[in-house]
Design a protein around this motif. Sequence first.
Motif, PDB file in Angstrom:
ATOM      1  N   GLU A  63      94.449  43.721 -43.788  1.00 50.29           N
ATOM      2  CA  GLU A  63      95.151  44.387 -42.696  1.00 50.29           C
ATOM      3  C   GLU A  63      96.617  44.056 -42.436  1.00 50.29           C
ATOM      4  N   GLN A  64      96.815  42.690 -42.711  1.00 49.94           N
ATOM      5  CA  GLN A  64      98.134  42.040 -42.895  1.00 49.94           C
ATOM      6  C   GLN A  64      99.012  42.986 -43.971  1.00 49.94           C
ATOM      7  N   ARG A  65      98.477  43.050 -44.970  1.00 48.65           N
ATOM      8  CA  ARG A  65      99.033  43.377 -46.127  1.00 48.65           C
ATOM      9  C   ARG A  65      99.481  45.026 -45.775  1.00 48.65           C
ATOM     10  N   LEU A  66      98.646  45.995 -45.089  1.00 51.15           N
ATOM     11  CA  LEU A  66      98.837  47.060 -45.054  1.00 51.15           C
ATOM     12  C   LEU A  66      99.564  47.367 -43.669  1.00 51.15           C
ATOM     13  N   SER A  67      99.568  46.453 -43.037  1.00 56.12           N
ATOM     14  CA  SER A  67     100.483  46.661 -41.519  1.00 56.12           C
ATOM     15  C   SER A  67      99.476  47.548 -40.504  1.00 56.12           C
ATOM     16  N   VAL A  68      98.093  47.456 -40.712  1.00 53.15           N
ATOM     17  CA  VAL A  68      97.532  48.437 -39.987  1.00 53.15           C
ATOM     18  C   VAL A  68      95.967  47.564 -39.564  1.00 53.15           C
ATOM     19  N   ARG A  69      95.524  47.923 -38.561  1.00 53.08           N
ATOM     20  CA  ARG A  69      94.168  47.424 -38.204  1.00 53.08           C
ATOM     21  C   ARG A  69      93.204  48.390 -38.709  1.00 53.08           C
ATOM     22  N   LEU A  70      92.136  47.675 -39.353  1.00 53.85           N
ATOM     23  CA  LEU A  70      91.404  48.752 -40.070  1.00 53.85           C
ATOM     24  C   LEU A  70      89.673  48.654 -39.217  1.00 53.85           C
ATOM     25  N   PHE A  71      89.672  47.702 -38.536  1.00 54.38           N
ATOM     26  CA  PHE A  71      88.540  47.550 -37.673  1.00 54.38           C
ATOM     27  C   PHE A  71      88.788  47.136 -36.286  1.00 54.38           C
ATOM     28  N   ASN A  72      87.679  47.591 -35.509  1.00 55.90           N
ATOM     29  CA  ASN A  72      87.938  47.135 -33.976  1.00 55.90           C
ATOM     30  C   ASN A  72      86.676  46.060 -33.869  1.00 55.90           C
ATOM     31  N   ARG A  73      87.072  45.012 -33.545  1.00 53.06           N
ATOM     32  CA  ARG A  73      86.106  43.972 -33.514  1.00 53.06           C
ATOM     33  C   ARG A  73      85.914  43.378 -32.284  1.00 53.06           C
ATOM     34  N   THR A  74      84.811  43.291 -31.512  1.00 49.93           N
ATOM     35  CA  THR A  74      84.600  42.361 -30.261  1.00 49.93           C
ATOM     36  C   THR A  74      83.430  41.505 -30.868  1.00 49.93           C
ATOM     37  N   THR A  75      83.090  40.928 -29.572  1.00 52.08           N
ATOM     38  CA  THR A  75      81.837  39.725 -29.717  1.00 52.08           C
ATOM     39  C   THR A  75      80.612  40.519 -30.033  1.00 52.08           C
ATOM     40  N   ARG A  76      80.475  41.797 -29.694  1.00 52.41           N
ATOM     41  CA  ARG A  76      79.413  42.292 -29.607  1.00 52.41           C
ATOM     42  C   ARG A  76      79.266  43.696 -30.866  1.00 52.41           C
ATOM     43  N   SER A  77      80.267  44.011 -31.154  1.00 56.97           N
ATOM     44  CA  SER A  77      80.426  45.291 -32.104  1.00 56.97           C
ATOM     45  C   SER A  77      81.674  45.283 -33.166  1.00 56.97           C
ATOM     46  N   VAL A  78      81.234  45.759 -34.170  1.00 54.67           N
ATOM     47  CA  VAL A  78      82.271  46.222 -35.115  1.00 54.67           C
ATOM     48  C   VAL A  78      82.482  47.737 -35.555  1.00 54.67           C
ATOM     49  N   SER A  79      83.608  48.374 -35.493  1.00 54.17           N
ATOM     50  CA  SER A  79      83.799  49.744 -35.678  1.00 54.17           C
ATOM     51  C   SER A  79      85.075  49.976 -36.486  1.00 54.17           C
ATOM     52  N   LEU A  80      85.084  50.962 -37.314  1.00 56.34           N
ATOM     53  CA  LEU A  80      86.184  51.426 -37.875  1.00 56.34           C
ATOM     54  C   LEU A  80      87.348  52.017 -37.224  1.00 56.34           C
ATOM     55  N   THR A  81      88.502  51.857 -37.292  1.00 53.57           N
ATOM     56  CA  THR A  81      89.584  52.362 -36.533  1.00 53.57           C
ATOM     57  C   THR A  81      89.830  53.714 -37.516  1.00 53.57           C
TER      58      THR A  81
END
Length: 316
Positions: A63-81
């Motif tokens: 994500e840092q290399r691409l300068s974009v968030r790829l996942f939405n992450r919470t303590t309960r779930s993970v989803s793709l942006t």
Amino acid sequence: MLITTTMTTIFDKQMNIAHQLKGADLFTLTVFLTAARHLNFRAAAVELDVTPSAISHSVKTLEQRLSVRLFNRTTRSVSLTDAGERLAMKLGPAMSSIADAMLEVDDLRATPSGTIRINASEGAIRMVLRPVLARFLREYPQIHLDIVNDGKLSDITGDGFDAGIRLAEAVPQDMIAIRLTDNIRFAAVGSPTYFAAHGRPAVPQDLHQHDCIRFRFDSGAIYRWEFARQGAVETINVNGPLTLTDQPLMVDAAIDGIGIAFVPEHLALEGLCDGRLERVLDDWCPSMPGLRLYYSGHRHVSTALRALIATIAKPQ
């Protein structure tokens, strides 16, 4: 063999791409695709045999290399942006092609090697794989088998498996299927003590007055018992005191007198032979097409998988 100008151009382009990827190597991209498939970093870590923190670190680096968030992450779930979904859609076919290329080169080895990932139901594992495991691994010590017991009819291509084993009716039509067993017959069985206390059903509809041991698929659906005789078909939504997701346990429960179980015949043969179980509705119990090993026709079939298929087909 001389390399043409066109091939030189292709190689130059590939080298430029490889240079651009120097901060995001194939392992990082593999981690991303595995996490995207599972939407669970812990599950991705189990599949890749690394720690969850390694998965998280690798994704963060990408994500840092691409300068974009790829996942939405919470303590309960993970989803793709949205960006993550686009990257996964583009990378999937490309990484599959790379894997196929590596497998083709690996096949040049004299001895089959590598990992074979198989997705199969528990019944298929017991009936087809268990009898050959020791012999196969002894003959091919450089092959590692990764067998997943799964009753959810997974997408074997999308979930990263080399092959699946299922009843013929459950195999997707776009797959290449190899017959492993003859037709499988079902049997309705119960213990002598149960039938002495409750009587014996004469027709499938009589099951509504009996205690039945039900089977639940991994999807959550309850299996409706299917009977057939002389063109007449009966589907019965049975009731009973016990619901299980394990067919061998259903046989054990029937032996213990809890009720009537409807299972593949081979699972009940031992109890039938020693008298702990008895059949009912025998002329109503159908046969269905047996087990098939199946795989995608669009992917390279490794020598390791071909060796496994040959071992299963070879008489002991």
